[in-house]
Design an enzyme around this catalytic site. Structure first.
Site, PDB file in Angstrom:
ATOM      1  N   HIS A 181       0.509  -0.370  -0.087  1.00  0.00           N
ATOM      2  CA  HIS A 181       0.289  -0.110   0.534  1.00  0.00           C
ATOM      3  C   HIS A 181       0.524   1.096  -0.083  1.00  0.00           C
ATOM      4  CE1 HIS A 181      -3.386  -2.158   1.487  1.00  0.00           C
ATOM      5  NE2 HIS A 181      -1.984  -3.074   2.325  1.00  0.00           N
TER       6      HIS A 181
HETATM    7  C1  BDR Z   1      -2.364   0.452   5.950  1.00  0.00           C
HETATM    8  O1  BDR Z   1      -2.455  -0.379   7.517  1.00  0.00           O
HETATM    9  C2  BDR Z   1      -1.522  -0.790   7.854  1.00  0.00           C
HETATM   10  O2  BDR Z   1      -1.411  -2.496   7.716  1.00  0.00           O
HETATM   11  C3  BDR Z   1      -0.086  -0.947   6.399  1.00  0.00           C
HETATM   12  O3  BDR Z   1       1.445  -0.365   7.074  1.00  0.00           O
HETATM   13  C4  BDR Z   1      -1.000   0.692   4.865  1.00  0.00           C
HETATM   14  O4  BDR Z   1      -0.418   1.525   5.906  1.00  0.00           O
HETATM   15  C5  BDR Z   1      -3.502  -0.706   4.798  1.00  0.00           C
HETATM   16  O5  BDR Z   1      -4.466  -0.893   5.583  1.00  0.00           O
END
Ligand code: BDR
Ligand code: CA
Length: 322
Positions: free
Chosen positions: A249
């Site tokens: 992400h």
């Molecule tokens: C987001 O949540 C975290 O687990 C990841 O780092 C990312 O920023 C994705 O939902």
């Protein structure tokens, strides 16, 4: 809508960036990509994927692995309202499980991330805030100094989307601190949103992980090991065959600034739901075509050229590999 074709005419830029993060496997990659492609004015940490002590420790580890001279300031250990929520089911207990990482050798530069953010916004013109964890530090900075929203060039964040991962509609970063997210989304600052719709297009497939590993050296091998763990957790948590690897992400919030041609986006009015029994932590994206709808406040990313984005990850890792 900014199409891939028109965006392609814009050359990559090198913006001034403050990265606010909760490392986190994909945060670690965001740090690498930001260190390579932006003028990184600082890293701030927040509780999120793991408790603040762990996310801060992990940011310091990444600074050492990259050998960069960038200040790291820790921030909030809890959301504005309620108890901290973590993501051990994705990132493990430490926030960065899966690799044999060294202990940090350089000290933390400060423990008041919100003040550091306020100061950075005044010291740097056209600064971009890039939050890739819960938005607590950014909201606290805006509460300390309401001029922050006007001073900055904008906010490119990872969070939200048209579906959730911690509830049917709640994505982790927004769901973990909806009140903070609501402050940020209603701040008036220009916002670019890398939500789950786009970040799920950017997966750490086995082939990509092996490309990374083939670079060699501590950084590349550590990141490859981290992504193996991360992908294993993602696959464990989803229907079989749904994903080919963990969704990377956070680097997309950086690349949206530095390489906008890789993305498609659509301008929308977005608010954060803070009250709903089933919808708390939802980013409500107004998709209506009615003229009466509110003016857009967010550029919502809808598509990424995942192969080209991963090329930039490998190039950044290679850059920091002796
Ligand atoms: C987001 O949540 C975290 O687990 C990841 O780092 C990312 O920023 C994705 O939902
Ligand atoms: Ca994160």
């Amino acid at each position: 809508m900014l199409s891939v074709m028109s965006a392609a005419t814009h050359p990559p830029s090198r913006p001034s960036v403050l990265l606010d993060c909760d490392p986190g496997h994909d945060d670690a990659i965001a740090i690498v990509v930001a260190a390579r492609n932006t003028d990184l004015v600082g890293i701030t940490t927040v509780a999120g994927n793991a408790p603040l002590t762990s996310t801060t420790h992990n940011a310091l580890v990444m600074r050492d692995l990259l050998g960069i001279d960038v200040e790291v300031h820790s921030g909030s250990s809890r959301p504005l309202v309620g108890k901290p929520k973590h993501a051990g089911h994705v990132h493990g207990e430490s926030g960065l499980d899966g690799a044999d990482l060294p202990e940090p050798t350089t000290p933390l530069n400060g423990t008041d991330a919100a003040q550091f953010i306020v100061d950075a916004c005044h010291q740097h013109d056209k600064l971009w805030l890039v939050p890739v964890g819960p938005l607590t530090n950014i909201a606290l900075a805006m509460q300390k100094d309401p001029a922050v929203a006007q001073r900055i060039a904008g906010i490119s964040l990872m969070g939200g989307g048209s579906f959730g991962n911690r509830s049917a509609v709640g994505e982790f970063n927004i769901w973990a601190d909806p009140e903070a997210a609501q402050i940020v989304f209603s701040s008036g600052a220009p916002i670019i949103m890398a939500g789950l719709d786009v970040t799920h297009q950017f997966q750490a497939t086995p082939a990509r992980i092996e490309r990374l590993r083939a670079i060699g050296g501590t950084l590349a091998i550590s990141l490859a090991d981290l992504l193996v763990f991360f992908s294993m957790m993602y696959q464990r948590n989803h229907d079989e065959g749904h994903l080919q690897g963990g969704a990377m992400h956070d680097p997309l919030a950086v690349l949206a600034l530095t390489h906008p041609a890789l993305f498609e986006r659509t301008n929308r009015h977005v608010v954060v739901e803070t009250k709903g029994e089933y919808t708390r932590g939802m980013t409500v994206i107004d998709e209506r075509r009615l003229i009466e709808r509110k003016a857009s406040n967010v550029a919502v990313l809808t598509y990424v050229d995942a192969e080209a984005a991963f090329d930039l990850v490998t190039a950044a890792v290679a850059h920091f590999t002796p």
